[in-house]
Scaffold this active site. Structure first.
Site, short mmCIF file in Angstrom:
data_model
loop_
_atom_site.label_atom_id
_atom_site.label_comp_id
_atom_site.label_asym_id
_atom_site.label_seq_id
_atom_site.Cartn_x
_atom_site.Cartn_y
_atom_site.Cartn_z
CB CYS A 270 -1.06 -0.05 1.31
SG CYS A 270 -0.20 0.01 2.97
CG HIS A 333 -4.44 -0.16 3.80
ND1 HIS A 333 -3.74 -1.12 2.85
CD2 HIS A 333 -5.57 0.15 2.68
CE1 HIS A 333 -4.06 -1.18 1.90
NE2 HIS A 333 -5.03 -0.51 1.69
CG HIS A 345 -6.71 0.62 -1.59
ND1 HIS A 345 -6.85 -0.20 -0.71
CD2 HIS A 345 -7.86 0.60 -2.18
CE1 HIS A 345 -8.05 -1.05 -0.79
NE2 HIS A 345 -8.78 -0.25 -1.77
#
Length: 373
Positions: A270, A333, A345
Site C-alpha cells: 500500500c 493502510h 490502493h
C-alpha cells in the site's frame, strides 16, 4: 570509548539533518552556492523576502529545520531562512557527519549479515528504497534501513546520493580538476546532464563529488544548481491542480499485484504504491512543498502534510485506515483519494491495485485520518 562516543554523536546528528526534525543551537559556517539566494522571513517560498545573497557569500547557519536553514547574516544581527539547496555547510564537523545515502536500483535486494554472499540474508529491500551508508568493504555497503536495522548490500545495486546541494553539468564535456584551477591534474571527465553534489565554493569554482564518488573542482559556469523553487512560487507544479489527472494516471496500475514490501512498477504494497505514484508523477509538486523524501510506511506517511477532514478530501490526498483485525487507533493502510468518494490502493485482501468507495461500510468504519501534502 572516546572514538565510539564520537561516532555515535555523528550518527545522531546525521540522522537529524537528513530528517524533518529540528537541529538548533548550531553555529555552522556556510557558503551560498546558488547564483542568488533569497533570505525569507519564514521557511516557505512565498514568504516575505528579507535579502538577496550572491554566490560565495559567507553565512552562519543557526538552525536546520526540514529543508531550510535559519541563517545569520554578515552583520551579525539579521536572521532569516534560505532553502538548503542554496548553500553548502563547510564546517568540518558537519562534513564528517554528512553520511552517504543510496537508492536501491534492483527490483529486490538482499540485505545480509556480512559483506559476502556467503552470509545469511536478514532482510530484503526494494527498488526506490533509500538507505544510509555507514561503511564499505570490497564492493559492499553496510547500510541502515528505515527500521534502524543494519546490514550489508552489494554496491552494484545502490545509486549513491549525498546530503549536499546538487547540480547538473550544462556543457557537452568538462574535466573535473584536483584543485580550483585549470593547470591542476585531471580527475575525471564529466558529461552533460551528469549530476554532481556541491561541497564547497571558491573563486568561481565548485568543489564537487560525483555519483561515482570522485571529488574535485569544476568552474561554476559549467554547473547549473538544481533548485526546486526560484522566484516564481506560483508555478503550476506547486498547485493542487496537478492532481486533476490522478485518476487516469493511477488507473493504469489497476490489477497490478500486491506484494508486501514492493515499491513498483509491477507490484506494490500500500505505501509502496502511494510513494511510487507521488514520486513518479508528482515529484515537482513534492519538491515545491519541500518534501524531498517520503516515509516508506503508511504510519510514517501519516506524519507529513496537513491533516484534513474526510468531508474536505481533495484529489491527491492520502487516506489512512486501520485494517487490523481489531479496529483501534493503528494506521496500517494507505490509499490515494481520486475524487467522487473513492480511493485507489494496493489491497491486501484482494491482492492487487483496486478502487474502492470510502462510503463502503468496511472502509468507512476503518477511516483514521487523511493528509494533504
Amino acid at each position: 570509548m572516546k572514538n565510539k562516543n564520537k561516532y555515535i554523536m555523528c550518527m545522531a546528528l546525521a540522522s537529524a539533518l537528513l530528517s524533518t526534525t529540528v537541529v538548533s543551537g548550531l553555529d555552522y559556517k556556510a557558503t551560498i552556492i546558488a547564483p542568488e539566494a533569497i533570505v525569507r522571513q519564514e521557511k516557505v517560498f512565498d514568504s516575505k523576502e528579507l535579502d538577496k545573497l550572491n554566490i560565495g557569500t559567507q553565512i552562519t547557519v543557526k538552525e536546520v529545520l526540514d529543508n531550510w536553514y535559519r541563517v545569520e547574516l554578515s552583520d551579525g544581527k539579521s536572521e532569516g531562512w534560505i532553502s538548503s539547496e542554496e548553500a553548502t555547510i563547510n564546517d568540518k564537523s558537519y562534513t564528517a557527519s554528512s553520511l552517504k545515502k543510496g537508492e536501491v536500483t534492483a527490483s529486490v535486494l538482499n540485505v545480509r549479515i556480512g559483506p559476502s554472499t556467503n552470509n545469511s540474508i536478514i532482510n530484503k529491500i526494494y527498488n526506490g528504497n533509500i538507505v544510509t551508508i555507514i561503511n564499505t568493504s570490497n564492493g559492499w555497503y553496510e547500510v541502515v534501513l528505515d527500521n534502524n536495522m543494519k546490514g550489508w548490500v552489494h554496491s552494484d545495486y545502490i545509486k549513491l546520493t549525498y546530503n549536499l546541494p546538487s547540480g547538473k553539468i550544462n556543457t557537452n564535456a568538462v574535466v573535473l580538476k584536483e584543485q580550483a584551477n585549470n593547470i591542476s591534474a585531471d580527475v575525471i571527465s564529466l558529461k552533460k546532464e551528469e549530476v554532481v553534489y556541491i561541497k564547497g565554493y571558491s573563486d568561481n569554482w565548485y568543489n564537487v563529488i560525483t555519483s561515482s564518488a570522485k571529488e574535485g573542482w569544476i568552474e561554476s559556469k559549467y554547473v547549473t544548481v538544481l533548485l526546486t523553487e526560484k522566484t516564481n512560487v506560483n508555478r503550476s507544479g506547486s498547485s493542487r491542480e496537478v492532481f486533476d489527472n490522478i485518476e487516469s494516471i493511477t488507473e493504469k496500475y489497476l490489477g497490478k499485484k500486491y506484494v508486501y514490501g514492493a515499491g513498483g512498477p509491477d507490484s506494490f504494497d500500500c505505501s509502496g504504491f502511494s510513494s511510487y505514484i507521488l514520486k513518479t508523477y508528482y515529484s515537482e509538486y513534492l519538491n515545491a512543498k519541500g518534501i524531498t523524501q517520503l516515509p516508506r510506511t503508511a504510519s510514517g506517511q501519516a506524519t507529513i502534510g496537513t491533516t484534513v477532514s474526510r468531508a474536505d478530501l481533495q484529489k491527491g490526498d492520502l487516506v489512512f485506515l486501520d485494517t487490523s483485525g481489531k479496529i483501534g487507533d493503528n494506521i496500517t493502510h494507505v490509499g490515494i483519494y481520486i475524487g467522487n468518494g473513492q480511493i485507489i490502493h494496493a489491497s491486501t485482501s484482494k491482492r492487487q491495485i483496486v478502487k474502492d468507495s470510502l462510503s463502503d461500510r468496511y472502509y468507512s468504519s476503518r477511516f483514521m485520518k487523511a493528509v494533504r501534502l
